[in-house]
Each structure stands twice: as C-alpha cells, then as structure tokens.
Design a protein around this motif. Structure first.
Motif, PDB file in Angstrom:
ATOM      1  N   LEU A 108      -7.687  -5.601   9.237  1.00  0.00           N
ATOM      2  CA  LEU A 108      -8.613  -4.527   8.940  1.00  0.00           C
ATOM      3  C   LEU A 108      -9.133  -4.062  10.071  1.00  0.00           C
ATOM      4  CD1 LEU A 108      -9.983  -6.245   5.594  1.00  0.00           C
ATOM      5  CD2 LEU A 108      -8.146  -4.211   5.646  1.00  0.00           C
ATOM      6  N   ASP A 109      -9.845  -4.993  11.070  1.00  0.00           N
ATOM      7  CA  ASP A 109     -10.450  -4.478  12.057  1.00  0.00           C
ATOM      8  C   ASP A 109     -10.064  -5.265  13.165  1.00  0.00           C
ATOM      9  OD1 ASP A 109     -12.077  -3.465  13.891  1.00  0.00           O
ATOM     10  OD2 ASP A 109     -14.098  -4.032  12.917  1.00  0.00           O
ATOM     11  N   PRO A 110      -8.910  -4.557  14.256  1.00  0.00           N
ATOM     12  CA  PRO A 110      -8.367  -5.101  15.157  1.00  0.00           C
ATOM     13  C   PRO A 110      -9.407  -5.672  16.042  1.00  0.00           C
ATOM     14  CG  PRO A 110      -6.978  -3.764  14.575  1.00  0.00           C
ATOM     15  CD  PRO A 110      -8.276  -3.445  13.735  1.00  0.00           C
ATOM     16  N   ASP A 111     -10.670  -4.920  16.238  1.00  0.00           N
ATOM     17  CA  ASP A 111     -11.860  -5.043  17.220  1.00  0.00           C
ATOM     18  C   ASP A 111     -12.904  -5.898  16.808  1.00  0.00           C
ATOM     19  OD1 ASP A 111     -10.289  -3.240  19.189  1.00  0.00           O
ATOM     20  OD2 ASP A 111     -11.289  -1.570  17.923  1.00  0.00           O
ATOM     21  N   HIS A 112     -12.566  -6.576  15.878  1.00  0.00           N
ATOM     22  CA  HIS A 112     -13.805  -7.467  15.108  1.00  0.00           C
ATOM     23  C   HIS A 112     -14.144  -8.491  16.014  1.00  0.00           C
ATOM     24  CE1 HIS A 112     -16.405  -9.302  12.228  1.00  0.00           C
ATOM     25  NE2 HIS A 112     -16.276  -8.380  11.449  1.00  0.00           N
ATOM     26  N   LYS A 113     -15.020  -8.837  16.833  1.00  0.00           N
ATOM     27  CA  LYS A 113     -15.170  -9.591  17.996  1.00  0.00           C
ATOM     28  C   LYS A 113     -15.471 -10.945  17.318  1.00  0.00           C
ATOM     29  CE  LYS A 113     -17.825 -10.588  21.951  1.00  0.00           C
ATOM     30  NZ  LYS A 113     -18.923 -10.190  22.902  1.00  0.00           N
ATOM     31  N   LYS A 114     -16.436 -11.123  16.315  1.00  0.00           N
ATOM     32  CA  LYS A 114     -16.681 -12.288  15.739  1.00  0.00           C
ATOM     33  C   LYS A 114     -15.485 -13.103  15.037  1.00  0.00           C
ATOM     34  CE  LYS A 114     -21.475 -11.026  14.683  1.00  0.00           C
ATOM     35  NZ  LYS A 114     -22.509 -10.624  13.808  1.00  0.00           N
ATOM     36  N   ALA A 115     -14.883 -12.352  14.347  1.00  0.00           N
ATOM     37  CA  ALA A 115     -13.347 -13.050  13.833  1.00  0.00           C
ATOM     38  C   ALA A 115     -12.619 -13.427  14.813  1.00  0.00           C
ATOM     39  CB  ALA A 115     -12.878 -11.779  12.887  1.00  0.00           C
ATOM     40  N   ARG A 116     -12.464 -12.804  15.815  1.00  0.00           N
ATOM     41  CA  ARG A 116     -11.591 -13.253  16.796  1.00  0.00           C
ATOM     42  C   ARG A 116     -12.063 -14.533  17.299  1.00  0.00           C
ATOM     43  NH1 ARG A 116     -11.440  -9.007  19.750  1.00  0.00           N
ATOM     44  NH2 ARG A 116      -9.672  -8.158  18.874  1.00  0.00           N
ATOM     45  N   GLU A 117     -13.389 -14.505  17.536  1.00  0.00           N
ATOM     46  CA  GLU A 117     -13.793 -15.813  18.371  1.00  0.00           C
ATOM     47  C   GLU A 117     -13.985 -17.062  17.504  1.00  0.00           C
ATOM     48  OE1 GLU A 117     -18.063 -14.662  19.242  1.00  0.00           O
ATOM     49  OE2 GLU A 117     -17.429 -13.574  21.063  1.00  0.00           O
ATOM     50  N   MET A 118     -14.187 -16.764  15.939  1.00  0.00           N
ATOM     51  CA  MET A 118     -14.144 -17.888  15.213  1.00  0.00           C
ATOM     52  C   MET A 118     -12.691 -18.120  14.809  1.00  0.00           C
ATOM     53  SD  MET A 118     -17.181 -18.786  14.632  1.00  0.00           S
ATOM     54  CE  MET A 118     -16.497 -19.784  13.217  1.00  0.00           C
ATOM     55  N   ARG A 119     -11.532 -17.471  14.786  1.00  0.00           N
ATOM     56  CA  ARG A 119     -10.279 -17.982  14.624  1.00  0.00           C
ATOM     57  C   ARG A 119      -9.923 -18.973  15.672  1.00  0.00           C
ATOM     58  NH1 ARG A 119      -5.346 -13.726  15.321  1.00  0.00           N
ATOM     59  NH2 ARG A 119      -6.517 -13.505  17.473  1.00  0.00           N
ATOM     60  N   ALA A 120     -10.484 -18.413  17.097  1.00  0.00           N
ATOM     61  CA  ALA A 120      -9.976 -19.168  18.138  1.00  0.00           C
ATOM     62  C   ALA A 120     -10.788 -20.683  18.144  1.00  0.00           C
ATOM     63  CB  ALA A 120     -10.458 -18.566  19.375  1.00  0.00           C
ATOM     64  N   LYS A 121     -12.066 -20.532  17.646  1.00  0.00           N
ATOM     65  CA  LYS A 121     -12.908 -21.571  17.471  1.00  0.00           C
ATOM     66  C   LYS A 121     -12.214 -22.661  16.527  1.00  0.00           C
ATOM     67  CE  LYS A 121     -17.253 -21.287  17.928  1.00  0.00           C
ATOM     68  NZ  LYS A 121     -18.799 -21.017  17.717  1.00  0.00           N
ATOM     69  N   SER A 122     -11.910 -21.902  15.259  1.00  0.00           N
ATOM     70  CA  SER A 122     -11.413 -23.012  14.169  1.00  0.00           C
ATOM     71  C   SER A 122      -9.891 -23.333  14.480  1.00  0.00           C
ATOM     72  CB  SER A 122     -11.136 -21.929  12.907  1.00  0.00           C
ATOM     73  OG  SER A 122     -12.390 -21.529  12.526  1.00  0.00           O
ATOM     74  N   LYS A 123      -9.330 -22.873  15.164  1.00  0.00           N
ATOM     75  CA  LYS A 123      -7.904 -23.473  15.693  1.00  0.00           C
ATOM     76  C   LYS A 123      -8.068 -24.583  16.698  1.00  0.00           C
ATOM     77  CE  LYS A 123      -4.676 -19.499  15.101  1.00  0.00           C
ATOM     78  NZ  LYS A 123      -3.904 -18.437  15.668  1.00  0.00           N
ATOM     79  N   ALA A 124      -8.903 -24.494  17.579  1.00  0.00           N
ATOM     80  CA  ALA A 124      -9.251 -25.606  18.680  1.00  0.00           C
ATOM     81  C   ALA A 124      -9.959 -26.935  17.701  1.00  0.00           C
ATOM     82  CB  ALA A 124     -10.477 -25.003  19.793  1.00  0.00           C
ATOM     83  N   LEU A 125     -10.719 -26.702  17.003  1.00  0.00           N
ATOM     84  CA  LEU A 125     -11.603 -27.360  16.343  1.00  0.00           C
ATOM     85  C   LEU A 125     -10.451 -28.526  15.303  1.00  0.00           C
ATOM     86  CD1 LEU A 125     -14.278 -28.877  15.912  1.00  0.00           C
ATOM     87  CD2 LEU A 125     -14.740 -27.415  14.230  1.00  0.00           C
ATOM     88  N   LYS A 126      -9.631 -27.576  14.622  1.00  0.00           N
ATOM     89  CA  LYS A 126      -8.642 -28.084  13.929  1.00  0.00           C
ATOM     90  C   LYS A 126      -7.708 -29.112  14.746  1.00  0.00           C
ATOM     91  CE  LYS A 126      -4.912 -26.694  10.548  1.00  0.00           C
ATOM     92  NZ  LYS A 126      -3.944 -27.198  11.583  1.00  0.00           N
ATOM     93  N   ASP A 127      -7.018 -28.620  15.737  1.00  0.00           N
ATOM     94  CA  ASP A 127      -6.423 -29.440  16.639  1.00  0.00           C
ATOM     95  C   ASP A 127      -6.790 -30.655  17.028  1.00  0.00           C
ATOM     96  OD1 ASP A 127      -4.281 -27.231  16.167  1.00  0.00           O
ATOM     97  OD2 ASP A 127      -4.743 -26.186  18.030  1.00  0.00           O
ATOM     98  N   MET A 128      -8.043 -30.374  17.393  1.00  0.00           N
ATOM     99  CA  MET A 128      -8.812 -31.541  18.241  1.00  0.00           C
ATOM    100  C   MET A 128      -9.026 -32.757  17.380  1.00  0.00           C
ATOM    101  SD  MET A 128     -11.490 -29.930  21.190  1.00  0.00           S
ATOM    102  CE  MET A 128     -11.567 -31.345  22.210  1.00  0.00           C
ATOM    103  N   LYS A 129      -9.516 -32.284  16.005  1.00  0.00           N
ATOM    104  CA  LYS A 129      -9.713 -33.044  15.240  1.00  0.00           C
ATOM    105  C   LYS A 129      -8.463 -33.914  14.605  1.00  0.00           C
ATOM    106  CE  LYS A 129     -11.412 -33.522  10.320  1.00  0.00           C
ATOM    107  NZ  LYS A 129     -11.858 -32.615   9.004  1.00  0.00           N
ATOM    108  N   GLU A 130      -7.323 -33.092  14.609  1.00  0.00           N
ATOM    109  CA  GLU A 130      -6.160 -34.084  14.021  1.00  0.00           C
ATOM    110  C   GLU A 130      -5.591 -34.532  15.196  1.00  0.00           C
ATOM    111  OE1 GLU A 130      -3.705 -30.477  12.806  1.00  0.00           O
ATOM    112  OE2 GLU A 130      -4.427 -30.244  11.296  1.00  0.00           O
TER     113      GLU A 130
END
Length: 533
Positions: free
Chosen positions: A256-278
């Motif tokens: 909806l908003d390709p420039d949404h900085k917070k959503a981009r940061e949280m997506r990267a953080k979520s993926k990193a946390l998910k991968d490390m936890k697993e």
C-alpha cells in the motif's frame, strides 16, 4: 457522501409533512383566482434549508443532512447550504465530510468567514495543524478583530507543542510518556487517526497488544487501505510471537505504501528473529548446545521490547546452560524470564531443578511452591516433597563432607579418612596453640568422631542416608576421645590388642602418635611426617 447520509423513517415522515404544507399554499391562491406560479429551484432549496435548520435545532442531524443535501442538489452553487451541512457533519463527528463541505463553501464564497471557522475546527479535530493555522490566518485577514477561532488558535498552538514533546519521547523510546501525551492530544483532536495509530504502536511496544489491536482494527474498518493501521496490526502479531502473520501484514503495508520505512524495518527484523529462533532450536535438538547458546544470545539482541519472544529465547538458553552444567547462568536466565512473566511454569520448574542441583534447597522449595500455585499436578507435588526432604537433610551436619569422602565411600575408605582426620585434629596435637585454636580443633575432632560413629555403623548410616533425624540415634552421650581410643585399640591388633602395643588405661597421646606413626611405616621408627611430638 451517500453512505454517510442515512435517512430514518422519522425523517421521511417529516419530509411528507413538509410537502403537505407546501402543497397547501397553491390552494389558497386558487381561491383568490390568481394563476398558479410554479416554485423555482431556489425557492424549494430555501424551504429545504429551513427544514434542515429545524431538524438541526432539534438535534435530528441525520434528518437535517437529508434536507441540506436536497437543497444542495437544487442549488449546488450556494455556499450557505454546504456550510450548513458541514456544521451538521461536525455534530455527527464526521469531520472528513464536514471539512470537504466547508472547503467547497469557501471556494464558492472566498469571503465566507463561518466556513473558514468550520475548516479551522475540522482541521484541529483531525490533527491537521497546518490546515488549522491557514484557516485561522484567513479569518484574521477577513476580520482582524474576529474572536471566533480563539479556541482553535490555542488548540493548534498546544498541539504543535505536544507534537514536539511526543517526538522527543518517541525518539528516546520513552513510550509510556508518548502514550500519556497522546491522550492529551487525542482530547484536542479526537478525529486524528495519526495520533491514535501512534498510540497503538507505542502500546504494542509496551506489550499492551490487546489495546493496540482494538485501535488498529477500528481504523481499518473505516479505511482498509491505511498502511499505518495494517503496520500496527502486524506489530501486534509480532509482539505476540506470531511472526508469520506479522511478516504478512508488514508486506501488505509496503504494498500500500512502498516508502513505509517502519514496515520495512519490522519485516527485516521479524525475518531475522524467526530464522535465528528456528536455527537455535535445530541446534539444541541436535545436541549442539554451545552453538545454540550463541544463536539464542544473538537473537536476544534483536529487539529488547519483544518480551514474549525474548522470554522464550531466555528459557531456551537457560535449558542450554543446564545441559552444559552452567547452573548459575541457567538460574539467571530463568529469573529474567520470570521477571517478564511470573506465570512461566517451565522457567519456574527449570530454576527449581537448578537450585536443587546447586543445593540451594530453600530457593528450590519456594519455586516448587510457586509452580504448584500455577498448576496443581501430582508431579509438582512430588517434586516439592522431595525438595522439602532435601532441605531438611541439608540442615543436618554433612558427615561425608566432614570426613572428606563421597557418599559412595566404602568401609575401608571411611576408616582411612577418619584415621587421617582424627590425627590431624586431635586436641593433644594442638596443646601449644592459642585457646581459640584449641577450641576450634576440639570441635572439629568431635565432629569427626560423630561422623565416624554414624558412617561406620551400617544401621545408623542407612538411617542417616534416608534423611532421618540423627538426634534419635542417641548421640547425646557421645565421647570423641572414647571413639578415638576404641578405633586405634581395635584397628587390627591380634587378639583384640592394639597394634601399637599399649593399653588405653594409661593413655598417653604422645606415645599413641609415636606408636601410630612408627606403625605407619616411617624409616627407623620415625614418623613419616618427619616430626616428633
């Protein structure tokens, strides 16, 4: 606009009554034999406006909207009709439509002060400080003496100051303060979605995800294309350990908003946390504990505010510590988990087990009692009984420790340990020491005798090992010197005689030590320790 204007049955009846009243006027004209003159749109529109005003005064705002809409359809160039409908929308807290009508009114009549007043009010309510300030400026240009927007002027100034304070606290991650100041801002600007969503975001950071979800969903219902609302919804999933759904919402917000900085940061953080936890879980299950410990530690650095996931990571790392016998570190991690969530049963049970292994039995009992309050199971009840039994045993003298032997020591090992300790701590050996030193050695000598008396007797040893109170073993009349004489007299001499070749009736400790050490193998009859008494 059509979906906002809902005409009730009451409004319909009012409309019918109005038509009847209007139809009555030509009848009177017929009686006077004058020709019927049809009403033009402007006349009908004025009548509709008047009916709308009547309904507005009666606080029947939905009915009033209908009449104003009819007036506008008849005379779309009348600024007054738009301004009146704007006021009606404001009373229904529909500031978006109210602002649209007010701006249309000033386009039709640039000198319409009341319409600018409504623009200012709507902008303040929606948190649009710049829009409010522009409207206020225009009013002051039209009428420098005007006081019609003094309240809005003060509110705009207050909102600007609040926003600076809010931004400062947000940047320093003082989210509780941000929520506090936003509550004040929302009172001034009740229709400001931006304030509400920022509050929801901070509530999610603070772990108050239920409140944050309610705000996000309420705004999504009004605007399902709001990237900010969808971002906040994803944040709530993220902070409740639903990383998959969180990632999906962050990706939707970015669509909806390709420039949404917070959503981009949280997506990267979520993926990193998910991968490390697993990855950490895979390493743990494969027995690669130290690697798992490293991965869990790195994962814990990703987001200090994600208490739900961090509590699980800390528990997993505590489990790893317990596997590699880092018991104190395991206790520390479990304690951190319980600071986040004092009902985390697994962490409570693991810490209790670690306390037990560390022989901190009181702490162990406390944890099992707390666990029992959470879940009353036969297993936890048994663990608590065992812990209380271990606590009771721990408060007795540890005879194995006194003799310096393991709990699996055999009879010969116990005898050797007693012989060695008794000779070292015998009071006669410390006759020339200070009174304090002699007293200390006497106590140690007595304890050594008590320990040997219990551990050398199979029946007493069995009762001691089973945790029974040793006061019942009748140690009140115990004489350590008698034990010492008895041990050395019957330690192996033929015919019941001491191997030292003397009787204890005329006991001389110096003679005993000389004979003992001579017997122990010192060259030339000398003590193997190389000293004489």
């Amino acid at each position: 606009m059509e979906d906002v204007i809902v005409v009730s049955s009451d409004s319909s009846s009012n409309s019918s009554n109005s038509d009847m009243e209007i139809d009555m006027e030509p009848t009177e004209m017929d009686n006077s034999s004058e020709s019927i003159v049809p009403k033009d749109n402007a006349t009908i529109a004025e009548e509709r406006k008047k009916l709308g005003n009547d309904q507005y005064k009666a606080q029947n705002y939905q009915s009033a909207l209908k009449f104003y809409a009819e007036a506008i359809s008849l005379c779309p160039d009348s600024a007054t009709y738009y301004a009146n409908r704007s006021a009606c929308y404001m009373m229904l807290s529909n500031y978006t439509n109210a602002l649209t009508d007010a701006r249309t009114a000033v386009q039709l009549d640039p000198s319409f002060e009341k319409a600018y007043v409504r623009i200012a009010k709507c902008c303040v309510a929606m948190g649009d400080i710049i829009g409010a300030e522009q409207a206020i400026k225009k009013i002051e240009e039209l009428d420098p003496q005007s006081k019609s927007v003094n309240t809005e002027k003060q509110a705009a100034q207050q909102l600007r100051q609040l926003e600076q304070t809010i931004q400062t606290n947000y940047d320093s991650k003082a989210y509780r303060n941000v929520v506090y100041y936003l509550d004040t801002g929302i009172k001034l600007a009740p229709a400001c979605y931006r304030y509400r969503l920022l509050k929801a975001e901070c509530l999610a950071f603070l772990g108050r995800c239920d409140e944050a979800v309610d705000i996000a969903i309420s705004i999504i219902k009004l605007d399902n294309t709001s990237a900010d609302a969808i971002y906040v919804r994803g944040l709530c999933f993220y902070y409740t350990d639903n990383l998959e759904k969180g990632i999906k919402h962050f990706e939707l917000a970015l669509q909806l908003d390709p420039d949404h900085k917070k959503a981009r940061e949280m997506r990267a953080k979520s993926k990193a946390l998910k991968d490390m936890k697993e990855n950490g879980n895979v390493l743990f299950k494969s027995g690669r504990y130290r690697e798992a410990q490293t991965v869990y530690s790195e994962a814990l650095k990703i987001d200090e505010f994600n208490k739900d996931i961090n509590s699980k990571l800390l528990y997993n790392r505590a489990l790893v510590h317990s596997k590699i016998n880092n018991l104190r570190e395991a206790v520390t991690d479990c304690t951190r988990v319980l600071e986040i969530n004092d009902k985390y049963l697994k962490a409570l049970l693991l810490r209790a087990r670690c306390y037990n292994d560390l022989e901190k039995f009181e702490e162990c009992c406390n944890d099992y009692e707390a666990a029992l309050q959470i879940q009353k199971t036969p297993e936890i009840k048994k663990l608590l009984r065992d812990a209380k039994f271990a606590l009771k045993k721990s408060k007795r003298k540890d005879y194995y420790k006194i003799l310096g032997v393991s709990r699996n020591a055999g009879e010969d090992e116990i005898k050797k340990a007693y012989r060695k300790k008794a000779l070292v701590h015998h009071p006669d050996r410390h006759a020339n020491s200070s009174p304090e030193e002699r007293k200390e050695q006497e106590l140690k000598f007595k304890e050594i005798g008590e320990a040997y008396a219990i551990l050398s007797d199979q029946r007493k040893k069995m009762r001691y090992d089973s945790g029974q109170d040793m006061e019942e073993l009748e140690q009140a009349d115990f004489d350590p010197n008698q034990m010492f004489r008895h041990f050395f007299q019957f330690s192996g001499g033929p015919g019941g005689q001491s191997s030292f070749g003397f009787e204890f009736a005329d006991f001389d400790p110096n003679q005993m030590f000389r004979h003992f050490f001579q017997f122990s193998g010192g060259p030339g009859g000398q003590s193997s320790f190389g000293f004489e008494f």
